[in-house]
Write an enzyme that holds these catalytic residues in place. Structure first.
Site, PDB file in Angstrom:
ATOM      1  N   GLY A  20       0.842  -1.202   0.000  1.00  0.00           N
ATOM      2  CA  GLY A  20       0.000   0.000   0.000  1.00  0.00           C
ATOM      3  C   GLY A  20       0.870   1.241   0.000  1.00  0.00           C
ATOM      4  O   GLY A  20       1.918   1.262   0.641  1.00  0.00           O
ATOM      5  N   GLY A 111       5.402  -2.441   3.317  1.00  0.00           N
ATOM      6  CA  GLY A 111       4.933  -2.997   4.582  1.00  0.00           C
ATOM      7  C   GLY A 111       5.528  -4.371   4.871  1.00  0.00           C
ATOM      8  O   GLY A 111       6.472  -4.804   4.193  1.00  0.00           O
ATOM      9  N   ASP A 159      -0.013   2.252   8.853  1.00  0.00           N
ATOM     10  CA  ASP A 159      -0.527   1.606  10.076  1.00  0.00           C
ATOM     11  C   ASP A 159       0.443   1.616  11.251  1.00  0.00           C
ATOM     12  O   ASP A 159       0.065   1.313  12.360  1.00  0.00           O
ATOM     13  CB  ASP A 159      -0.857   0.129   9.791  1.00  0.00           C
ATOM     14  N   ARG A 287     -23.824   9.815  14.937  1.00  0.00           N
ATOM     15  CA  ARG A 287     -23.484   9.609  13.522  1.00  0.00           C
ATOM     16  C   ARG A 287     -22.194   8.800  13.439  1.00  0.00           C
ATOM     17  O   ARG A 287     -21.385   8.828  14.367  1.00  0.00           O
ATOM     18  CB  ARG A 287     -23.243  10.932  12.796  1.00  0.00           C
ATOM     19  N   GLY A 582      15.436  31.479  17.069  1.00  0.00           N
ATOM     20  CA  GLY A 582      16.436  32.121  17.920  1.00  0.00           C
ATOM     21  C   GLY A 582      17.822  31.802  17.391  1.00  0.00           C
ATOM     22  O   GLY A 582      18.038  31.790  16.171  1.00  0.00           O
TER      23      GLY A 582
END
Ligand code: ATP
Length: 771
Positions: A20, A111, A159, A287, A582
């Site tokens: 993926g 993955g 994931d 919902r 800075g």
């Protein structure tokens, strides 16, 4: 990370993306290609994942081919699920194509499936080569230089499901999108007093749901690794009811797509909706929202771009250093440190998690995840079920009155830290008290009502602070000595504080130093203080990371992407962008890594005319060779204090002058935008984790006890992420040994090697100062 050298033997290194897609994969490709070229190698891209190996779609890639890759989502070289590669003949064909193209090393970003395939490929390689020869497809002569294949893995997955690494490339971007969506939904939920059930990705891994729960302070979460008890319905109803009684106007439940109960039965979002709606129960107007593929899409956030870039560089180094005997590695990150780890052990551990969930062995599933995962789950519980369990409370004589104070400029995550600290205190029976507007505000309004500077927290208000930028209790830069130490000591005595929890930047660090030194004179100050660094400048000694710096980098990267687009639209334009920070070049350097700047100027190096001349010569060459097809404009980043005289405007003027109308230059100052609006998820969840650790640290010293606090050097301390660990450092040591007081930054900058990487990948020519 050690600096790059160009001593490596010439090799042909290929990179591919597989499985993926995830945001940051393009940054990996860019980093691998450019590092390989920088090291004197040839770079190749394999298109469409393993499919490209099987079909031979392997193309030589030049430096300029990957311009503009950092700001693109998905993967520009494509990815595919490839069935042929599961079978040996497919892998034999892949080996043949690689040998024919002369590839001797491969970096694979994907993955656990892709990495399993990679390891199998490498293990089989010698026998695949033998088969190619014995089958007459290739000659002994052809295969002779390719008897051994080097492979390295990079974990690209939204994931964050690979064991052995704290973060995978793409997870931060997905989490960022989820939190953004939850924040949006919260606004409408609160308006209508509604409940929302939000489903996020994660079939076997609850990372996204858990971290989103921590970052947004959702009421309830469901993750695969830690199914709720059998009575989860009653539990949820009880918690939601309690939250509503406390005054919460909304209910948010986050559910991972792989959520199951203890018996392996799927818990769906509609089941949760029904429960919240139940006319005989909660009766909430509810919902459901399934976030789906928006979680994958869009450009990578700064954290993913930087992670992908640093890991891409490390991947090439790993390939060049590998021998036939070395184990196949993948590139991981532990806290703040990029490390190499054995690939197969991590893949096996990851598969074990799925197996453990399948076998309903959930404690094993949790144990197999990283320790941070379990800690974050604990953090989630501690910050959402506030004060509901008497068992979590300490005995009365161990409870403390703890003052919470912000010092310095605002930074993203300050409020999230206060919220988490308050929640933890309430769960332990402590009394957390807000000190408003830093030390100056503390003393000025100590006694005069109605502006009382010390007030108890109201949990319902605080509960909403996680997503808020700025500082809700107000912050101030004034140091205790400026305010008056005797006044502060008197106030602390009156308030009977047992401890102080400071969240802030270098001023907060300086404040603790002053308070610590004043202990000799004022016994009231012999209480423990601890600092959680929060400043976009990331310049607090004792930590490599400050809250707010990630939010700032996201703002800068987004700003630079837009400017870069405008610069490329008008073609021949350079933008010189002034960053804050800075006297620390941290954000300028990391933003430069994240956007691919042509040069970055930082206070640690200063700016000379020679440097500018060298960069202008380089720009001239770049524009001379540009055929007008390039995807992106050019940026130069300048820290606001890199040089007193040579400002962004002056540098842009000098470039314009020297460019002789062959190209344009403009300056741009994002200014206070860099302090950020909504804090990033990383700043939020680290705020939660580190704040809880801080209060736990303060607990060690017990309620007000002069002896205990002044005896231990750790009673005045800074929490920090240092390399691969979270540590508390005694102020005494930090202020003497690690602080560059004049320049208000740590003596050693952990990120200096990243500056070399940014320069190399930005194509900047090395500049040697004349002696
Ligand atoms: P994601 O986490 O997004 O699912 P992944 O890398 O795990 O990514 P998979 O679809 O599992 O995605 O694997 C990608 C490709 O890697 C497969 O299409 C296949 O070509 C190859 N691959 C995966 N597992 C193996 C294996 N065991 N042996 C050989 N090849 C494999």
């Amino acid at each position: 990370m050690a600096p790059l050298t160009t001593m490596a033997p010439k090799k042909k290194i290929a990179v591919m993306t597989s499985g993926g897609d995830s945001p940051g994969m393009n940054a990996v490709v860019r980093a691998v290609v450019r590092t390989a070229i920088h090291m004197g190698c040839d770079a190749f891209c394999v298109y469409e994942g393993y499919q490209g190996l099987v079909t031979g779609d392997i193309r030589k890639t030049d430096w300029n081919d990957v311009r503009g890759y950092l700001s693109e989502g998905g993967t520009l070289i494509g990815t595919a699920r490839c069935m042929e590669f599961y079978e040996r003949p497919g892998r034999r064909l892949a080996a043949k194509n690689m040998i024919l193209k002369g590839i001797d090393a491969l970096a694979i970003c994907g993955g656990d499936g892709s990495l399993t395939g990679a390891d199998k490929f490498r293990a089989e390689w010698p026998s695949l080569v033998d088969e190619l020869v014995s089958g007459g497809e290739l000659t002994e002569q052809q295969v002779a230089p390719y008897r051994h294949l080097n492979i390295v893995g990079l974990v690209g997955s939204i994931d964050n499901d690979l064991s052995g690494t704290d973060n995978t490339i793409g997870a931060a971007s997905a989490l960022s999108r989820i939190c953004e969506m939850v924040d949006y939904i919260e606004a409408t939920a609160s308006s209508h007093q509604r409940a929302f059930v939000i489903e996020v990705m994660g079939r076997h891994c609850g990372y996204l749901a858990l971290m989103a729960g921590v970052a947004t302070g959702s009421d309830f979460i469901f993750i695969p690794e830690k199914p709720r008890d059998d009575n989860w319905r009653e539990d949820m109803v009880k918690i939601v009811k309690k939250h509503r009684e406390l005054g919460k106007r909304k209910t948010i439940v986050i559910i991972a797509e792989g959520a199951k109960d203890r018996h392996g039965e799927k818990i769906t979002s509609s089941m949760v909706v029904d429960l919240l709606k139940d006319p005989k129960g909660l009766k909430l107007d509810t919902r459901a929202t399934i976030l789906g593929h928006v979680q994958r899409g869009g450009p990578a956030v700064a954290q993913d771009r930087i992670l992908a870039t640093l890991q891409g560089v490390e991947a090439v180094k790993t390939l060049l250093e590998a021998t036939p005997e070395s184990e196949t590695c993948f590139i991981a990150i532990t806290e703040n440190k990029i490390v190499r780890k054995p690939l197969m052990a991590a893949v096996k551990a990851t598969q074990e998690v799925a197996k453990a969930i399948e076998a309903q062995d959930f404690s094993r599933a949790m144990a197999l995840r990283d320790t941070e995962f379990a800690e974050m789950y604990n953090c989630y519980s501690l910050t959402t079920t506030v004060g509901q369990d008497e068992n979590t409370k300490l005995p009365a004589n161990k409870r403390m009155r703890i003052g919470f104070i912000n010092v310095g400029a605002p930074a993203g995550g300050m409020n999230a830290a206060i919220r988490a600290g308050v929640a933890y205190c309430l769960n332990r029976g402590h009394e957390p008290l807000a000190i408003y507007n830093g030390f100056a505000g503390y003393v000025r309004h100590h006694d005069d009502s109605p502006y009382k500077s010390v007030r108890p927290f109201n949990w319902v208000d605080v509960d909403d602070w996680g997503r808020k930028g700025g500082s809700e209790i107000g912050t101030n830069r004034e140091l205790p000595e400026e305010t008056g130490m005797d006044l502060i000591a008197a106030c602390i005595k009156k308030d009977k504080f047992d401890a102080l929890f400071l969240v802030g930047g270098f001023e907060a660090f300086h404040a603790i130093s002053q308070l610590r030194k004043a202990r000799a004179k004022y016994p009231e100050l012999r209480i423990p203080f601890t600092l959680l660094p929060a400043t976009i400048s990331n310049n607090v000694p004792g930590s490599e990371y400050s809250l707010g710096s990630d939010t700032c980098l996201n703002e800068l990267v987004e700003f630079c992407d837009k400017i870069k687009q405008s610069a490329s639209a008008t073609r021949r334009r350079v933008f010189v962008i002034e960053t804050q920070g800075g006297r620390s070049g941290y954000i300028a350097t990391l933003a430069s890594l994240g956007v691919g700047a042509s040069a970055v100027y930082i206070p640690e190096e200063g700016i000379s005319l020679g440097m500018i001349t060298s960069d202008i010569e380089h720009l001239k060459e770049v524009f001379r060779n540009d055929n007008g097809q390039s995807r992106a404009g050019r940026l130069i980043l300048v820290n606001e204090k890199a040089d007193k005289l040579l400002t962004a405007k002056l540098i842009a003027d000098l470039i314009r002058h020297e460019a002789e109308e062959r190209f344009e230059a403009r300056d741009s100052i994002p200014g206070h935008v860099q302090q950020g609006g909504v804090p990033s998820p990383l700043d939020r969840h680290r705020a939660v984790r580190l704040a809880i650790r801080c209060i736990q640290h303060l607990e060690q010293f017990g309620p007000f006890s002069e002896a205990s606090a002044s005896d231990s050097p750790l009673s005045a301390s800074v929490i920090g992420i240092m390399g691969a660990a979270v540590v508390f450092s005694p102020m005494e040591t930090l202020e003497e040994k690690d602080t560059d007081w004049k320049n208000r930054r740590p003596l050693a900058a952990h990120w200096r090697d990243m500056k070399d990487t940014a320069d190399i990948l930005g194509g900047r020519p090395p500049y040697e100062k004349p002696h």
